[in-house]
Design an enzyme around this catalytic site. Structure first.
Site, mmCIF file in Angstrom:
data_model
loop_
_atom_site.group_PDB
_atom_site.id
_atom_site.type_symbol
_atom_site.label_atom_id
_atom_site.label_comp_id
_atom_site.label_asym_id
_atom_site.label_seq_id
_atom_site.Cartn_x
_atom_site.Cartn_y
_atom_site.Cartn_z
ATOM 1 N N VAL A 435 2.572 -1.616 -1.841
ATOM 2 C CA VAL A 435 3.034 -2.557 -2.398
ATOM 3 C C VAL A 435 4.273 -2.218 -3.022
ATOM 4 O O VAL A 435 4.687 -0.950 -3.038
ATOM 5 C CB VAL A 435 1.989 -3.019 -3.515
ATOM 6 C CG1 VAL A 435 0.761 -3.547 -2.969
ATOM 7 C CG2 VAL A 435 1.768 -1.862 -4.487
ATOM 8 N N LYS A 445 -4.202 3.244 -4.398
ATOM 9 C CA LYS A 445 -5.460 3.691 -3.819
ATOM 10 C C LYS A 445 -6.611 3.266 -4.847
ATOM 11 O O LYS A 445 -6.520 3.906 -6.087
ATOM 12 C CB LYS A 445 -5.510 5.098 -3.333
ATOM 13 C CG LYS A 445 -6.381 5.646 -2.584
ATOM 14 C CD LYS A 445 -6.061 6.915 -2.131
ATOM 15 C CE LYS A 445 -6.861 7.357 -0.689
ATOM 16 N NZ LYS A 445 -6.591 8.553 -0.412
ATOM 17 N N ASP A 542 -10.045 19.517 1.659
ATOM 18 C CA ASP A 542 -9.950 18.397 2.653
ATOM 19 C C ASP A 542 -8.609 18.575 3.608
ATOM 20 O O ASP A 542 -7.982 17.134 3.672
ATOM 21 C CB ASP A 542 -10.343 17.084 1.971
ATOM 22 C CG ASP A 542 -10.903 16.121 3.142
ATOM 23 O OD1 ASP A 542 -11.271 16.473 4.222
ATOM 24 O OD2 ASP A 542 -10.938 14.743 2.897
#
Length: 734
Positions: A435, A445, A542
């Protein structure tokens, strides 16, 4: 005797030259009784256009067609697009004695009528320098009279300079382009290009649904009509595109027309510019010598205004199961069931279905995950299917449903009315999940509501993370809380994530070796900051291609700290009863025992290096007899002294061999079985930067079978905190 011989030859030579001159002067015109066969052609007076019989590649059909003489053998007009003629039946174009312009061929005396006049008229057909093929009545003195018929009134898929696009209210004739059915079939396809005189705009429709518009014509340009590559640099005016646009309303006609202004600077040797707006079978509009004009094939009906790629796309009603993060991507490979076995496809043998029809049907079917077009449509349906990508160029290519990673951000549709977006003054920007906030591109998020994390804890940890400042880390800008919703605001990366390029057959070539090595080195630098130079020791847990974002210069930015653990500097490792992360990137001690440390990230980094070097996913190996993972495959090649076979074939022309071999070597050191044997990320950075440093020989890496870790791995499940660690909840989409 010699002069006598010369005088006897001269009349014959003159007769030959006279005949040759007569043949050349009539090359552009077909007169009554003349015949044009598959070995002859008409050429316009200035040799701009040629007309003859055309056979598309991989077919045995012939069509009467016109094309640019000096351009590619691509038709700009076809006279019998709905009635192809078998190539081996000797098609002939002629004007018969009844006043018909017809194509005859050797199959039972059949013919295709192009134009029929009143009987007794003396007709001729001429190919003009504009590309217009016209039929006129010949006067008694042999000059051409009134135009009785013209190809410009019957356009196919190409708009030439001077052609009309619009409507004649007196005759009811519509001048409209229609695409080919597919790349080798000129029959009318699914897409049309029309002129809307009420709004003064061009429209591309698919089966009647408006996919794209040019925007309103203002003065001498169209709002959405621009060169995509330069639209942020130069204004979208007619001069930059070398077009002069006209909107004409007179004598019962309303139409759009374009002409060329001049020979542009980029035309080599100031040659004649070949121009023709072609509407291809996928719905895209482009000109011969120019960049793409419009990409309706990328329009899906959700809001995409403002994004450079999607300029002009229109909205239409969407199935509830689809969202703005989903598109179809052409990939090589095949499907298999997650629980084993081949995934069977579903066929629709309706030969009237075009490629875009297949996409539309699959898009509207919530179970459909891929499609392919041939003699009809072929679909793959089901939720338990897994796509296995192949590097073999001969593998089947399918359009596979691709979903941008959930939680990567929001678009205008999902964000516009949310209080958090309003708080950040967000308006539409419409990349993948971005945006716009006060002139700056940002990404929003949303955290999973099931994260179980308290409000105070969430704020405290985000404040800590927001202090991280490094060129290879994505920058967190802030957060927003409204009710149960918790949002993180961070910089928007224009080139999405590494996996978007690395695992795409059509995009991986953009990552040459220098770019890939910079990504490897930059990611290592980002990890070094997290492990050693930030105020607290941070373990990412991750690290994978989808969490390496790329800025406008393809510089890597580590993102997604949803599974990160923040250690005290004197803490070495921690233990957890529940494992979170992504299968294939987990270190063995973490997957088996729940032990994680900075060496866990080093292991993930090693897997990432192999994926960057090879262009293959770690879990893309499913052969019964072969390796189970990319790590095992790399080790097998190393043992056979064939490590370079790991290289992505697209790197052959850009690769620095010694550098690539060194990266493979470092990758093997990073994935060693015991954490203590792996280098620190500081060691890795030194090994990457100093090519003179001798590297130790790697030991056998850890091979993890799927069954040995699945029971212990629970993605998106938070764990209790130990005394040595802080936590961040995993970020996930709703």
């Amino acid at each position: 005797m010699q002069p006598h011989k010369a005088s006897s030859v001269t009349p014959l030579l003159l007769i030959f030259l006279h005949c040759l001159a007569a043949q050349v002067s009539s090359l552009d015109t077909l007169k009554q009784g003349d015949q044009l066969n598959s070995s002859s052609q008409l050429v316009s007076a200035n040799r701009v256009f040629t007309l003859g019989f055309y056979t598309p590649q991989d077919t045995n059909n012939s069509y009467l067609a016109a094309w640019y003489t000096d351009g590619s053998y691509t038709p700009v007009w076809i006279g019998n697009r709905e009635k192809p003629i078998p190539r081996n039946t000797n098609p002939i174009l002629t004007i018969d004695n009844t006043g018909k312009l017809i194509i005859t061929h050797g199959r039972g005396g059949e013919s295709v009528e192009i134009y029929a006049s009143e009987s007794g008229r003396n007709l001729s057909a001429t190919l003009l320098n504009t590309g217009n093929f016209v039929v006129t009545e010949m006067s008694s003195n042999g000059s051409a009279g009134e135009i009785l018929w013209q190809s410009f009134d019957y356009p196919t898929d190409t708009l030439l300079p001077g052609m009309k696009l619009g409507v004649n209210h007196r005759t009811g004739r519509n001048w409209t382009l229609s695409s080919w059915f597919d790349e080798s079939d000129p029959a009318s396809g699914a897409f049309t290009l029309e002129w809307d005189p009420s709004v003064r705009r061009l429209l591309v429709r698919r089966r009647g649904v408006i996919y794209w518009t040019s925007g309103e014509m203002k003065d001498y340009y169209l709002e959405n009509f621009r060169i995509k590559e330069f639209q942020n640099i130069i204004p979208p005016d007619a001069y930059n595109l070398n077009y002069n646009f006209s909107n004409v309303t007179s004598d019962g006609e309303e139409y759009f027309m374009y002409t060329l202004l001049k020979v542009p600077n980029w035309a080599p040797n100031n040659r004649k510019v070949i121009s023709g707006w072609k509407l291809d079978y996928q719905g895209d509009l482009y000109d011969n010598d120019r960049p793409m004009i419009a990409r309706p094939s990328l329009c899906y009906g959700y809001n995409t205004e403002g994004d450079a790629v999607y300029t002009g796309c229109e909205r239409w009603e969407q199935p509830t199961c689809r969202n703005a993060r989903q598109t179809f991507v052409l990939r090589s490979g095949g499907f298999r069931r997650v629980n084993g076995g081949v995934a069977n496809s579903v066929y629709d043998r309706n030969s009237s279905l075009s490629l875009s029809d297949c996409r539309n049907i699959c898009w509207n079917d919530c179970q459909c995950v891929a499609y392919m077009h041939g003699d009809g449509c072929e679909y793959w349906r089901g939720k338990n299917l897994e796509f296995e990508q192949s590097l073999d160029g001969s593998a089947i290519r399918q359009y596979v449903l691709d979903t941008a990673p959930s939680g990567k951000g929001w678009n205008e549709e999902t964000c516009k009315d949310h209080p958090c977006c309003i708080e950040y003054n967000s308006a539409a920007y419409l990349g993948h999940g971005s945006v716009h906030s006060e002139g700056q591109a940002i990404a929003v998020k949303l955290l999973s509501r099931q994260s179980g994390q308290g409000l105070l804890e969430f704020k405290t940890e985000l404040i800590l993370i927001s202090k991280l400042q490094h060129v290879n880390l994505v920058k967190l800008l802030g957060f927003c809380i409204h009710g149960d919703d918790k949002m993180i605001i961070y910089d928007y990366m224009h080139n999405k994530s590494l996996d978007f390029f690395l695992f795409s057959p059509s995009k991986r070539e953009q990552l040459d070796w220098q770019k890939r090595f910079n990504i490897i080195e930059g990611t290592a630098q980002g990890l070094l900051y997290l492990h050693k130079y930030s105020r607290l020791k941070i373990i990412h847990r991750d690290l994978k291609p989808s969490n390496i974002l790329l800025d406008e210069n393809m510089n890597p930015k580590i993102s997604d700290f949803g599974l990160a653990r923040i250690f005290k500097q004197d803490a070495c490792e921690a233990n957890t009863n529940r494992r979170v992360g992504t299968y294939g990137y987990m270190a063995p001690e973490y997957a088996m025992q729940g032990i994680f440390s900075v060496k866990s990230d080093v292991y993930s980094f090693g897997v990432l290096v192999f994926e960057i070097v090879s262009g293959r996913k770690n879990n893309s190996f499913h052969e019964i007899e072969g390796p189970l993972s990319l790590v095992e495959y790399a080790w097998e090649l190393w043992r056979k002294d064939s490590a370079l076979e790991l290289m992505d074939p697209t790197l052959r022309d850009s690769c620095v061999i010694d550098q690539l071999r060194r990266c493979i070597h470092i990758g093997l050191l990073c994935v060693e079985n015991h954490a203590a044997d792996r280098p620190t990320i500081e060691d890795v950075v030194l090994m990457l930067k100093n090519e003179m440093t001798n590297l130790p020989l790697p030991k056998s890496p850890a091979f993890i079978t799927r069954n040995s870790v699945l029971e212990g791995v629970e993605k998106s499940t938070p764990e209790k905190l130990s005394a040595n660690e802080f936590t961040l909840s995993e970020l996930g989409g709703r």
